[in-house]
Write an enzyme that holds these catalytic residues in place. Structure first.
Site, mmCIF file in Angstrom:
data_model
loop_
_atom_site.group_PDB
_atom_site.id
_atom_site.type_symbol
_atom_site.label_atom_id
_atom_site.label_comp_id
_atom_site.label_asym_id
_atom_site.label_seq_id
_atom_site.Cartn_x
_atom_site.Cartn_y
_atom_site.Cartn_z
ATOM 1 N N GLU A 149 -6.160 -2.315 -4.388
ATOM 2 C CA GLU A 149 -5.386 -2.729 -3.205
ATOM 3 C C GLU A 149 -6.059 -2.303 -1.897
ATOM 4 O O GLU A 149 -5.409 -1.893 -0.937
ATOM 5 C CB GLU A 149 -3.940 -2.245 -3.288
ATOM 6 C CG GLU A 149 -3.200 -2.910 -4.434
ATOM 7 C CD GLU A 149 -1.703 -2.820 -4.324
ATOM 8 O OE1 GLU A 149 -1.169 -2.796 -3.201
ATOM 9 O OE2 GLU A 149 -1.054 -2.786 -5.380
ATOM 10 N N THR A 208 -10.070 -0.573 -0.976
ATOM 11 C CA THR A 208 -10.702 0.738 -1.127
ATOM 12 C C THR A 208 -10.376 1.624 0.078
ATOM 13 O O THR A 208 -10.039 1.137 1.159
ATOM 14 C CB THR A 208 -12.232 0.602 -1.225
ATOM 15 O OG1 THR A 208 -12.734 0.124 0.033
ATOM 16 C CG2 THR A 208 -12.637 -0.339 -2.348
ATOM 17 N N GLY A 259 -8.836 25.277 -16.578
ATOM 18 C CA GLY A 259 -10.106 25.571 -17.230
ATOM 19 C C GLY A 259 -10.421 24.610 -18.357
ATOM 20 O O GLY A 259 -10.205 23.405 -18.260
ATOM 21 N N ARG A 319 0.803 -1.228 0.000
ATOM 22 C CA ARG A 319 0.000 0.000 0.000
ATOM 23 C C ARG A 319 0.835 1.278 0.000
ATOM 24 O O ARG A 319 0.439 2.261 -0.634
ATOM 25 C CB ARG A 319 -0.997 -0.035 1.163
ATOM 26 C CG ARG A 319 -2.197 -0.910 0.838
ATOM 27 C CD ARG A 319 -3.065 -1.237 2.023
ATOM 28 N NE ARG A 319 -4.171 -2.111 1.604
ATOM 29 C CZ ARG A 319 -4.816 -2.946 2.392
ATOM 30 N NH1 ARG A 319 -4.471 -3.032 3.673
ATOM 31 N NH2 ARG A 319 -5.788 -3.704 1.933
#
Length: 379
Positions: free
Chosen positions: A362, A364, A338, A241
């Site tokens: 991996e 939520t 923009g 992670r």
């Protein structure tokens, strides 16, 4: 937080940065349009060692620590997070074998990676995402091995992988206590690649189903003991992670760079928009939040490397904060630019699409918050 980057490690980080600037970024928009990894680029990544970051020294690799891997992926992600995902997926597939594999299995996988092979981590299924205990791919014990039947989905690198690290259930009733890992060659009879996903973002990475139809694998293909797959999966995701966090940081940094450059080019009301206070405030928030996410990412790597008690919490926090930050920063970058930011001729639109998956794969971010809350409350 103290850490030292050795000269050899810094060389690889610098190499990743050079390749990201000179080879990855110029191809990124084309790969995003086609949804196909550039073959020449993949060869460059393999020959440079960037697809082998997880290989230990004793198996012919560089023996990089987690922080160095994260720093490398951060640089690659600045060029294209889809490319970073391809490289990181090899590391993700390596961790279960590193943690629980035999010497023969490590040699099999790492020899493959060192020779330019690719790998994938096959856990997710149509009915099993956050709930790993719901894995329905079955591994039936037979004489000499196992027969696998089932389907995996959303598997990064599946179409280009030579080795699959597969999670299947050896328990009749299913559940996490039956989850077992297998190291399987892609050419094994009974293995096929199913539908390839047409994704919103990270389109340079190939993502597809893997189908197992009466696929026999020998007992020697089992990684670790039967029923230990869930624990190894959690150990693997805890280690990986912070790498997702690093990729998220790379996306955010690329978006900031693009937005700042544009703010110095674009004029309105006779002045560069970089001089407008509201634009300055948006850029200030982008930079502050990205730097905070970066520091937490590095902290999570160090916690994991030092096997600290709160390593799981830091891992979850880094992934959650960095991916949320990447999403927010890329949306703001589009706003700064923009209408030009909304055009597919401009990379920030791609960064925004790429950032979304970081909050999903991996684990939520909702699951990460559960991990964080549990560690903070009961840990």
């Amino acid at each position: 937080m103290n850490f030292t980057i050795e000269p050899q490690q810094q060389e690889l980080i610098d190499l990743a940065k050079t390749i990201a600037v000179n080879e990855i970024a110029p191809r990124a928009l084309d790969m995003d349009k086609t949804g196909v990894m550039d073959e020449e680029l993949l060869h460059i990544l393999k020959s440079s060692g960037l697809t082998q970051t997880s290989v230990p020294k004793e198996y012919g690799g560089a023996g990089l620590d987690l922080l160095t891997v994260a720093l490398i992926m951060e640089e690659i992600a600045k060029g294209c997070s889809g490319v970073a995902t391809v490289c990181a997926a090899n590391a993700l597939a390596s961790y279960p074998v590193l943690f629980a594999g035999s010497d023969d299995q490590k040699k099999e996988l790492f020899d493959c990676l060192n020779q330019g092979g690719m790998a994938c981590f096959a856990l997710t299924e149509p009915g099993a995402g956050s709930d790993a205990g719901a894995v329905s791919c079955k591994a039936k014990k037979v004489e000499g091995g196992y027969i696998l039947n089932g389907t995996k989905c959303f598997i990064t690198n599946a179409p280009i992988a030579d080795k699959f690290v597969v999670f299947a259930n050896t328990k009749e009733g299913g559940g996490i206590r039956g989850l077992t890992i297998f190291l399987i060659d892609a050419k094994t009879p009974g293995v096929s690649i199913g539908k390839e996903e047409d994704k919103m973002g990270i389109r340079a990475s190939a993502t597809a189903e893997i189908i197992f139809d009466d696929c026999f694998v020998p007992e020697s293909a089992r990684v670790g003991k039967e029923g230990r797959g869930f624990l190894i999966a959690m150990q693997t995701l805890q280690a990986s992670r912070p790498v997702v966090a690093a990729i998220s940081v790379g996306i955010a940094e690329a978006a900031i760079e693009a937005a700042v450059a544009y703010s110095h080019q674009r004029k309105q009301f006779g002045a560069k928009i970089a001089s407008f206070e509201m634009v300055q405030q948006m850029i200030a928030d982008m930079v502050m939040k990205t730097e905070a996410a970066k520091v937490l990412t590095y902290r999570a790597c160090v916690a994991q490397m030092n096997k600290e008690k709160k390593a799981a919490m830091y891992s979850a926090m880094s992934k959650c904060l960095a991916s949320d930050t990447a999403m927010e920063v890329t949306i703001t970058a589009v706003q700064v630019m923009g209408g030009n930011g909304y055009s597919r001729e401009n990379p920030v639109e791609k960064y925004m699409r790429d950032a979304k998956i970081m909050q999903i794969y991996e684990g939520t971010n909702q699951i990460q918050r559960l991990v964080i809350a549990n560690e903070a409350t009961f840990g």
